[in-house]
Design a protein around this motif. Sequence first.
Motif, PDB file in Angstrom:
ATOM      1  N   ASP A 158      11.918 -20.799  16.762  1.00  0.00           N
ATOM      2  CA  ASP A 158      10.703 -21.078  15.990  1.00  0.00           C
ATOM      3  C   ASP A 158      11.058 -22.165  14.979  1.00  0.00           C
ATOM      4  O   ASP A 158      11.477 -21.888  13.859  1.00  0.00           O
ATOM      5  CB  ASP A 158      10.222 -19.812  15.285  1.00  0.00           C
ATOM      6  CG  ASP A 158       8.851 -19.988  14.624  1.00  0.00           C
ATOM      7  OD1 ASP A 158       8.507 -21.140  14.299  1.00  0.00           O
ATOM      8  OD2 ASP A 158       8.132 -18.983  14.464  1.00  0.00           O
ATOM      9  N   TRP A 159      10.868 -23.409  15.400  1.00  0.00           N
ATOM     10  CA  TRP A 159      11.328 -24.518  14.574  1.00  0.00           C
ATOM     11  C   TRP A 159      10.584 -24.600  13.248  1.00  0.00           C
ATOM     12  O   TRP A 159      11.130 -25.105  12.262  1.00  0.00           O
ATOM     13  CB  TRP A 159      11.198 -25.829  15.337  1.00  0.00           C
ATOM     14  CG  TRP A 159      12.096 -25.899  16.534  1.00  0.00           C
ATOM     15  CD1 TRP A 159      11.731 -25.914  17.845  1.00  0.00           C
ATOM     16  CD2 TRP A 159      13.530 -25.934  16.526  1.00  0.00           C
ATOM     17  NE1 TRP A 159      12.834 -25.942  18.671  1.00  0.00           N
ATOM     18  CE2 TRP A 159      13.954 -25.976  17.880  1.00  0.00           C
ATOM     19  CE3 TRP A 159      14.485 -25.922  15.513  1.00  0.00           C
ATOM     20  CZ2 TRP A 159      15.298 -26.002  18.236  1.00  0.00           C
ATOM     21  CZ3 TRP A 159      15.831 -25.957  15.857  1.00  0.00           C
ATOM     22  CH2 TRP A 159      16.219 -26.005  17.205  1.00  0.00           C
TER      23      TRP A 159
ATOM     24  N   ALA B 271      19.176 -16.116  12.582  1.00  0.00           N
ATOM     25  CA  ALA B 271      17.768 -15.859  12.918  1.00  0.00           C
ATOM     26  C   ALA B 271      17.519 -16.069  14.409  1.00  0.00           C
ATOM     27  O   ALA B 271      16.805 -15.292  15.047  1.00  0.00           O
ATOM     28  CB  ALA B 271      16.859 -16.764  12.089  1.00  0.00           C
ATOM     29  N   VAL B 272      18.123 -17.106  14.976  1.00  0.00           N
ATOM     30  CA  VAL B 272      17.977 -17.343  16.419  1.00  0.00           C
ATOM     31  C   VAL B 272      18.644 -16.217  17.204  1.00  0.00           C
ATOM     32  O   VAL B 272      18.116 -15.755  18.228  1.00  0.00           O
ATOM     33  CB  VAL B 272      18.569 -18.714  16.793  1.00  0.00           C
ATOM     34  CG1 VAL B 272      18.606 -18.886  18.311  1.00  0.00           C
ATOM     35  CG2 VAL B 272      17.773 -19.840  16.148  1.00  0.00           C
TER      36      VAL B 272
ATOM     37  N   LEU C 204      18.524 -12.697   8.000  1.00  0.00           N
ATOM     38  CA  LEU C 204      17.649 -11.552   8.231  1.00  0.00           C
ATOM     39  C   LEU C 204      16.217 -11.883   7.827  1.00  0.00           C
ATOM     40  O   LEU C 204      15.260 -11.525   8.525  1.00  0.00           O
ATOM     41  CB  LEU C 204      18.163 -10.345   7.440  1.00  0.00           C
ATOM     42  CG  LEU C 204      17.385  -9.039   7.597  1.00  0.00           C
ATOM     43  CD1 LEU C 204      17.393  -8.573   9.047  1.00  0.00           C
ATOM     44  CD2 LEU C 204      17.945  -7.969   6.673  1.00  0.00           C
ATOM     45  N   GLY C 205      16.068 -12.587   6.700  1.00  0.00           N
ATOM     46  CA  GLY C 205      14.720 -12.960   6.253  1.00  0.00           C
ATOM     47  C   GLY C 205      14.050 -13.935   7.200  1.00  0.00           C
ATOM     48  O   GLY C 205      12.881 -13.752   7.578  1.00  0.00           O
ATOM     49  N   LEU C 206      14.780 -14.974   7.609  1.00  0.00           N
ATOM     50  CA  LEU C 206      14.197 -15.952   8.543  1.00  0.00           C
ATOM     51  C   LEU C 206      13.903 -15.300   9.891  1.00  0.00           C
ATOM     52  O   LEU C 206      12.878 -15.582  10.526  1.00  0.00           O
ATOM     53  CB  LEU C 206      15.160 -17.129   8.722  1.00  0.00           C
ATOM     54  CG  LEU C 206      15.403 -18.014   7.496  1.00  0.00           C
ATOM     55  CD1 LEU C 206      16.350 -19.152   7.852  1.00  0.00           C
ATOM     56  CD2 LEU C 206      14.099 -18.577   6.961  1.00  0.00           C
ATOM     57  N   GLY C 207      14.816 -14.419  10.342  1.00  0.00           N
ATOM     58  CA  GLY C 207      14.574 -13.726  11.608  1.00  0.00           C
ATOM     59  C   GLY C 207      13.339 -12.851  11.550  1.00  0.00           C
ATOM     60  O   GLY C 207      12.571 -12.777  12.522  1.00  0.00           O
ATOM     61  N   SER C 208      13.120 -12.183  10.409  1.00  0.00           N
ATOM     62  CA  SER C 208      11.934 -11.337  10.262  1.00  0.00           C
ATOM     63  C   SER C 208      10.662 -12.174  10.254  1.00  0.00           C
ATOM     64  O   SER C 208       9.658 -11.794  10.862  1.00  0.00           O
ATOM     65  CB  SER C 208      12.038 -10.515   8.976  1.00  0.00           C
ATOM     66  OG  SER C 208      13.137  -9.633   9.028  1.00  0.00           O
TER      67      SER C 208
END
Length: 860
Positions: free
Chosen positions: A390-391, A366-367, A37-41
């Motif tokens: 978003d690499w 996240a992806v 969730l954090g990386l996706g945000s």
Amino acid sequence: MTTGAPGVARYRLRTTFRHRWGGYLSLVILVALIGGLGLGSLAAARRTQSSFSTFLASTNPSNLNVSVYGGGGVNGNNNPDYDPALTAAIARLPQVRHVAVAIEVTGAPLTSDGSPRLGVTGEAFPVASINGLFFTQDRVAVTQGRMSDPARPDEIVMSPIVAKQLGFHVGQVIPYGFYSDAQQNLPGFGTNAVTPAVRVNLKLVGLASLNSAIVEDDVDTLPTILPLTPAFARGLLAHKGEPFTGALVFGIQTNDAATVPAVEREVAALIPTGVISTDHVLAPVVAKADRSLKPISIALGVFGVISLLAALLIAAQLIARRYRIDRGELQVLRALGASPSETMLDGLIGFEVSILIGSVLAAVIAVALSPLAPLGPVRPVDPSGGISFDWTVLGLGVVVLCVLLSAVAALLAYSTAPHRIALRPRIRSTAGARVVAFTARAGLSAPGVVGVRMALEPGEGRSAVPVRSALLGSVLAVALVVTTLTFGNSLQTLVSRPALYGWNWTYILQPVGAGNGNVPQVTLSLLKRDRYVAAYSGASFNDVEIDGQSVPFLVENVDAAVAPPILSGHGVDAPRDVVLGAATMAALHKHLGQYVTVSYGSPADAPVYLPPTRLRIVGTATFPAIGFASTVSDHTSMGTGVLFANQMFPKAFASAVNSGPEPALDGPNLALVRIRPDAPPPAARASLQRIADAADKVFAAAEGGPGGNQLVVQGVQRPAEIVNYKTIGLTPTYLVSGLALGAIVALALTLLASVRQRRRDLALLKTVGFVRRQLAAAVAWQATVAALVGIVVGIPLGIVTGRWLWDLFARQIYAVPYPTFSVPSIALVALGTVFLANVVAAVPARNAARTPTALMLRAE
């Protein structure tokens, strides 16, 4: 035979996996879900912030748009407003990469009896593409239906707002009439007595917006452009000897953005003297869009960082809990001769593998969340919809999660190793112990004293609990919630107070219509006598050259009673003072006290000519979004613009600009009016409308003047940054709710772990007379103390942080920094924290009350 610490660790992993796998799985799920969730945000924040630039690049944009009015005067021939020679001359300029051109014509939908709906001409200008403008260059963004076929002269697209206002829908066939110059001067023009020179049944095949209109100020909404196909333009150009009123619209692609000012000057030199032209530069559009997207991207970024911090803190508690459970086994291993490194590595390999798997799964989640981005106004036209990688975020995020969580696991393994525990003093006087002693002396009840001790003292041995991390989590949770509330309240204040975004008055009075007149003198006289008017000022707008760059300006008298709000320095107090927008100052590489050179036109344009004049920068201001629509020319907005004095211009210049066809129509472009604070809004609005009606009579009576004009009482015109506030929607609410939920979960885990670890202490309390109600009360006191610590420390910290973040954000969007917070909201946070802490404590309190005394003490 297994030798060495790594070999022992691998052996222990195989033999203990059966009873430790639940802890490893919990850690994997936690890191994957919350970390994902954090990386996706964070990825969504980056995608949202860059969404307009990504969209714009997909439209093959022009760096510069130039509109040349009175096309027939440019070429002097019989073709309708198009001069191939001028297009070729612009294309040959050294810094120009490509030129696309279109011609604006006068046309309107026809009613059933063949009369043109002339009111439409002021809202939507038909513009026919010659060589691909709006089709291959500056492509419009289709939101419904499809793009018109360039080879079909009978297809059209229009903006959604125009279609809504005119009552058109996709698939409808609209009879359209186009009129030549000669026809527009006929007495019966506007009725079915004048048959259009060109009549076409245009099929509306789609709704589309200009690439610069996706993120726009209120003033940019109308008028807009109706793109007509190149096939239509070819048919129109075939009407030799029948010129049509309109303009040439050039889309110019330069080699790079830095060459735009030079190209502007070179194009201006190619346009014949006396022909009016306006420029529209791409760079301010991109900057404005980026600023308007910042609130939601910042909210997403903050939520992402908070989610990652939550993952880190909760994972640390899970790992610490596992080490506390296994402390007895480690002491046995140590007693059997295991080295310090062997006891430290016991279980660490399992945690490291779990962290690695969880981090990789977080990237996968996240992806999977990426199709939800971007958020905001660009989403409907985003060309990169769907799955996104978003690499930068994914790669760095996985590395950061692995490194930080692994470091936490290693640190906990080291701190809980038997040889480290043996070195700790058995009796330590802590601040928590002193607080407990103070509460006991103050007469607090026995359950209260026990609860305070459980909240503040970590304990020793098997009953040790990580109270510091629990208190830190409580403080951070409250501080983050208050920070979010402070930022959100400041944002609402900005939206509700127009003066903070440049609208430092209540209304503007502006002439609109075909006459292009100024505010009549009678209007200014009536405003001076109106009892509801606190102050007013006349203002005019246009574009001016400042140090070689075209900049939109506002001009008022020295010490004007109503002016844009000043951010730094002071206002225009002398004829040679100038106030700049912060973005304009940055683009010019200037600062307060320095000088700029201002010029307008060329000597051939005299008297409408301002020779190069040095002005001193005395301040910066937040500018209002007023002036021409961007389809016509650039206008001031937030950080973009310049303010100087009428007295700076030569008298002949001022007289020529402000003069109407007769003295009664001499005046500024606008009247800025500030209503008295105690004036009833309906009465004040009605009074201004009476003044506008008086001006309309002057327009109608003027001989040879702008009889088609009327004076409009215009309310707040919002910049794009404020218009798009609605795209944030409930994001602040979701953010606060997420933070609160995270805090509740963290506190619940802490209380459950505390009760579990302190079962022996609770059993001893029951033996000395504590009943179930007192044990439950002790846990409730523990939760209350943790909440109070979070409130006392977290609320001031949150307010300070929120105000600092708002000041930083407001300066980035060039608004007036005015942070605010709501005392009732903060009070609710405090009360809610205590209430929820006790609600969460209900289950641990029940577990504490049911502690089996005999079983726990028999184990001793």
